[in-house]
Design a protein around this motif. Structure first.
Motif, PDB file in Angstrom:
ATOM      1  N   PRO A   1     109.841  -0.771  74.527  1.00  0.00           N
ATOM      2  CA  PRO A   1     108.916  -1.460  73.618  1.00  0.00           C
ATOM      3  C   PRO A   1     109.589  -2.441  72.659  1.00  0.00           C
ATOM      4  CG  PRO A   1     108.647   0.946  73.526  1.00  0.00           C
ATOM      5  CD  PRO A   1     109.914   0.665  74.263  1.00  0.00           C
ATOM      6  N   LEU A   2     110.876  -2.242  72.373  1.00  0.00           N
ATOM      7  CA  LEU A   2     111.542  -3.043  71.346  1.00  0.00           C
ATOM      8  C   LEU A   2     112.737  -3.799  71.920  1.00  0.00           C
ATOM      9  CD1 LEU A   2     111.644  -0.404  68.440  1.00  0.00           C
ATOM     10  CD2 LEU A   2     110.022  -2.301  68.689  1.00  0.00           C
ATOM     11  N   PRO A   3     113.064  -4.933  71.316  1.00  0.00           N
ATOM     12  CA  PRO A   3     114.298  -5.626  71.709  1.00  0.00           C
ATOM     13  C   PRO A   3     115.521  -4.909  71.141  1.00  0.00           C
ATOM     14  CG  PRO A   3     113.276  -6.760  69.858  1.00  0.00           C
ATOM     15  CD  PRO A   3     112.335  -5.641  70.250  1.00  0.00           C
ATOM     16  N   LEU A   4     116.689  -5.233  71.695  1.00  0.00           N
ATOM     17  CA  LEU A   4     117.953  -4.750  71.140  1.00  0.00           C
ATOM     18  C   LEU A   4     118.796  -5.953  70.752  1.00  0.00           C
ATOM     19  CD1 LEU A   4     117.463  -2.474  73.786  1.00  0.00           C
ATOM     20  CD2 LEU A   4     119.099  -1.409  72.230  1.00  0.00           C
ATOM     21  N   GLU A   5     119.383  -5.894  69.567  1.00  0.00           N
ATOM     22  CA  GLU A   5     120.219  -6.997  69.094  1.00  0.00           C
ATOM     23  C   GLU A   5     121.641  -6.503  68.884  1.00  0.00           C
ATOM     24  OE1 GLU A   5     119.061  -9.695  66.167  1.00  0.00           O
ATOM     25  OE2 GLU A   5     116.921  -9.700  66.675  1.00  0.00           O
ATOM     26  N   PRO A   6     122.619  -7.091  69.578  1.00  0.00           N
ATOM     27  CA  PRO A   6     124.002  -6.652  69.375  1.00  0.00           C
ATOM     28  C   PRO A   6     124.475  -6.936  67.965  1.00  0.00           C
ATOM     29  CG  PRO A   6     123.901  -8.591  70.804  1.00  0.00           C
ATOM     30  CD  PRO A   6     122.491  -8.145  70.579  1.00  0.00           C
ATOM     31  N   VAL A   7     125.261  -5.993  67.440  1.00  0.00           N
ATOM     32  CA  VAL A   7     125.850  -6.158  66.112  1.00  0.00           C
ATOM     33  C   VAL A   7     127.270  -6.678  66.331  1.00  0.00           C
ATOM     34  CG1 VAL A   7     126.510  -5.022  63.968  1.00  0.00           C
ATOM     35  CG2 VAL A   7     124.459  -4.269  65.201  1.00  0.00           C
ATOM     36  N   VAL A   8     127.515  -7.905  65.904  1.00  0.00           N
ATOM     37  CA  VAL A   8     128.793  -8.545  66.193  1.00  0.00           C
ATOM     38  C   VAL A   8     129.868  -8.062  65.226  1.00  0.00           C
ATOM     39  CG1 VAL A   8     130.008 -10.739  66.406  1.00  0.00           C
ATOM     40  CG2 VAL A   8     127.609 -10.552  67.134  1.00  0.00           C
ATOM     41  N   SER A   9     129.559  -8.081  63.951  1.00  0.00           N
ATOM     42  CA  SER A   9     130.527  -7.634  62.939  1.00  0.00           C
ATOM     43  C   SER A   9     130.144  -6.221  62.501  1.00  0.00           C
ATOM     44  CB  SER A   9     130.515  -8.597  61.744  1.00  0.00           C
ATOM     45  OG  SER A   9     131.410  -8.168  60.749  1.00  0.00           O
ATOM     46  N   ILE A  10     130.846  -5.229  63.047  1.00  0.00           N
ATOM     47  CA  ILE A  10     130.449  -3.835  62.809  1.00  0.00           C
ATOM     48  C   ILE A  10     131.087  -3.316  61.526  1.00  0.00           C
ATOM     49  CG2 ILE A  10     130.434  -1.496  63.754  1.00  0.00           C
ATOM     50  CD1 ILE A  10     130.729  -2.684  66.528  1.00  0.00           C
ATOM     51  N   ASN A  11     130.258  -2.957  60.559  1.00  0.00           N
ATOM     52  CA  ASN A  11     130.725  -2.219  59.380  1.00  0.00           C
ATOM     53  C   ASN A  11     129.630  -1.257  58.971  1.00  0.00           C
ATOM     54  OD1 ASN A  11     129.148  -3.275  56.840  1.00  0.00           O
ATOM     55  ND2 ASN A  11     129.643  -5.098  58.050  1.00  0.00           N
ATOM     56  N   HIS A  12     130.027  -0.159  58.326  1.00  0.00           N
ATOM     57  CA  HIS A  12     129.045   0.908  58.132  1.00  0.00           C
ATOM     58  C   HIS A  12     127.946   0.553  57.140  1.00  0.00           C
ATOM     59  CE1 HIS A  12     131.545   2.155  54.598  1.00  0.00           C
ATOM     60  NE2 HIS A  12     130.396   2.592  54.149  1.00  0.00           N
ATOM     61  N   GLN A  13     128.174  -0.433  56.283  1.00  0.00           N
ATOM     62  CA  GLN A  13     127.150  -0.771  55.282  1.00  0.00           C
ATOM     63  C   GLN A  13     125.848  -1.233  55.934  1.00  0.00           C
ATOM     64  OE1 GLN A  13     127.139  -0.131  52.152  1.00  0.00           O
ATOM     65  NE2 GLN A  13     129.245   0.612  52.064  1.00  0.00           N
ATOM     66  N   ILE A  14     125.971  -1.951  57.061  1.00  0.00           N
ATOM     67  CA  ILE A  14     124.746  -2.470  57.685  1.00  0.00           C
ATOM     68  C   ILE A  14     123.922  -1.361  58.344  1.00  0.00           C
ATOM     69  CG2 ILE A  14     125.659  -4.804  58.025  1.00  0.00           C
ATOM     70  CD1 ILE A  14     126.282  -4.120  60.875  1.00  0.00           C
ATOM     71  N   PHE A  15     124.562  -0.224  58.599  1.00  0.00           N
ATOM     72  CA  PHE A  15     123.837   0.912  59.185  1.00  0.00           C
ATOM     73  C   PHE A  15     123.423   1.945  58.139  1.00  0.00           C
ATOM     74  CE2 PHE A  15     126.961  -0.345  62.565  1.00  0.00           C
ATOM     75  CZ  PHE A  15     126.040  -0.922  63.424  1.00  0.00           C
ATOM     76  N   HIS A  16     123.986   1.828  56.939  1.00  0.00           N
ATOM     77  CA  HIS A  16     123.905   2.921  55.970  1.00  0.00           C
ATOM     78  C   HIS A  16     122.471   3.277  55.581  1.00  0.00           C
ATOM     79  CE1 HIS A  16     124.536   5.035  52.068  1.00  0.00           C
ATOM     80  NE2 HIS A  16     125.538   5.543  52.735  1.00  0.00           N
ATOM     81  N   GLU A  17     121.649   2.271  55.290  1.00  0.00           N
ATOM     82  CA  GLU A  17     120.275   2.554  54.828  1.00  0.00           C
ATOM     83  C   GLU A  17     119.457   3.246  55.915  1.00  0.00           C
ATOM     84  OE1 GLU A  17     116.299   0.230  53.224  1.00  0.00           O
ATOM     85  OE2 GLU A  17     118.239  -0.803  53.116  1.00  0.00           O
ATOM     86  N   LEU A  18     119.584   2.760  57.154  1.00  0.00           N
ATOM     87  CA  LEU A  18     118.876   3.408  58.271  1.00  0.00           C
ATOM     88  C   LEU A  18     119.357   4.838  58.458  1.00  0.00           C
ATOM     89  CD1 LEU A  18     118.792   0.564  60.928  1.00  0.00           C
ATOM     90  CD2 LEU A  18     116.786   1.796  60.074  1.00  0.00           C
TER      91      LEU A  18
END
Length: 392
Positions: free
Chosen positions: A149-166
């Motif tokens: 149902p949803l698209p997937l977007e690759p994360v190019v610059s991986i750091n934990h802050q961008i995942f932290h809230e989720l």
């Protein structure tokens, strides 16, 4: 073989080198480079034990939090407990753990968790099984979920802050999840020299509904996709997770991911083809009875009172009778009461975490209680099976 043990922080360069050597032998370099590991955790977060005028062992402390009943409780994780082989059986490990727990109590830490090589040592100082750590496995050809149902977007610059809230959104709803220490995040997103880490947002980058972080490995048994971390906040995200993994079937033989001993994600699969590949239990200790019971969350609809009598041979302030009064999802503790539920500090651990019900703990002789107390404790400590995806 007896010695007067001395417990201290790790500071002197010579002591650091000695501890590195001990940990390298204890873990067969399983920490991935002892010097790098010590630097990652921080020298100030290590404790050592001396005897015979030298460092004979040490451990790491990770100050973080753990989610219980929707509330973050301050928790210190214990890792890399190692004693030089020639001093094992001398009492050094017990002394190290006892000193450390007294220090944590003095610092006001409520609870602690660790992964044991053997349970015996830690049970002697009040730890007991607290929750599950499981790795599941399924063949890609058995996933058979096609709808994405949803698209997937690759994360190019991986750091934990961008995942932290989720991650925190999922963590606060999951019994036993960590409010992660930065070192744990680092080991998720940082590849070793033999691997590549891939990361995708599930949904759009502006409004992601989850994420997946994984590596791929070629083995004698076939190609394996290892899911290092995942967050799925919606049904659409969960369906997309499975269809994305299924689409690897031309190259990937098996998928492995970490989840609860009772994994609701597998309900989306057409058959019961997913199996637990590896399972262990982490250990848990209540360090400060009053703080621990007042800090966690409870079922919001419950209004109940539990009269506890607790025995703790190491931390005297935890001994005695306590009344836990629960209302509106929070608990309040006062000293005194009737002591209708009697248990050791060790047995308080799986009750606190909801790993076992009071009835089952009583059934195996881990607590004694009146019928009224057992009923109250069952209501108060009701919760989903506790687990965490992180090994530390």
């Amino acid at each position: 073989m007896t010695a007067q043990f001395e417990y201290s922080t790790l500071a002197h360069p010579q002591d650091i080198k000695q501890l590195e050597t001990i940990l390298e032998q204890c873990f067969i370099s399983g920490l991935g480079g002892e010097e790098a590991y010590i630097n990652l955790i921080g020298v100030e977060n290590f404790r050592i034990i001396r005897g015979w005028e030298q460092v004979v062992g040490g451990l790491a402390t990770l100050d973080m939090g753990q989610w219980w009943g929707g509330v973050r409780v301050p928790m210190t994780g214990i890792a890399a407990v190692g004693i030089a082989p020639e001093y094992r059986g001398s009492g050094a490990a017990i002394a190290l753990m006892q000193h450390m727990l007294k220090e944590l109590y003095a610092r006001g830490v409520a609870i602690s968790a660790l992964y044991p090589a053997v349970q015996t040592l830690y049970r002697k100082v009040g730890y007991e099984q607290g929750g599950s750590w499981c790795i599941w496995e399924i063949s890609t050809r058995n996933i058979q979920v096609r709808e994405q149902p949803l698209p997937l977007e690759p994360v190019v610059s991986i750091n934990h802050q961008i995942f932290h809230e989720l991650y925190q959104q999922q963590a606060r709803l999951t019994h036993g999840y960590l409010d992660r220490h930065p070192a744990i995040w680092q080991r998720i997103i940082q590849p070793d020299e033999k691997e590549t880490v891939y990361a995708y947002f599930i949904g759009t980058k502006e409004q992601p509904q989850g994420y997946i972080i994984f590596t791929q490995e070629r083995t004698e048994d076939g190609e394996i996709l290892w899911v290092k971390d995942w967050v799925l906040r919606t049904v659409a995200a969960a369906q997309t997770f499975w269809s994305f993994l299924a689409n690897h079937r031309s190259q990937i033989h098996q998928v492995r991911w970490k989840s609860s001993a009772i994994d609701s994600l597998t309900l989306l699969l057409p058959e019961q083809t997913a199996k637990i590949w590896r399972e262990s239990r982490w250990l848990f200790r209540v360090i400060d009875v009053v703080k621990a019971l007042e800090a966690r969350g409870y079922p919001s609809e419950i209004q109940a009172e539990l009269h506890l009598e607790i025995q703790d041979n190491l931390l005297p302030a935890n001994n005695g009778k306590f009344i836990l009064s629960v209302a509106n999802g929070r608990g309040e503790v006062t000293k005194g009461g009737k002591g209708e539920l009697q248990l050791n500090i060790r047995e308080l651990a799986p009750l606190y975490t909801s790993l076992f019900t009071p009835y089952h703990l009583q059934q195996v002789g881990k607590l004694n209680g009146t019928e009224k107390a057992i009923l109250a404790a069952t209501q108060i400590f009701a919760g989903a099976s506790p687990w965490m995806p992180d090994f530390f």
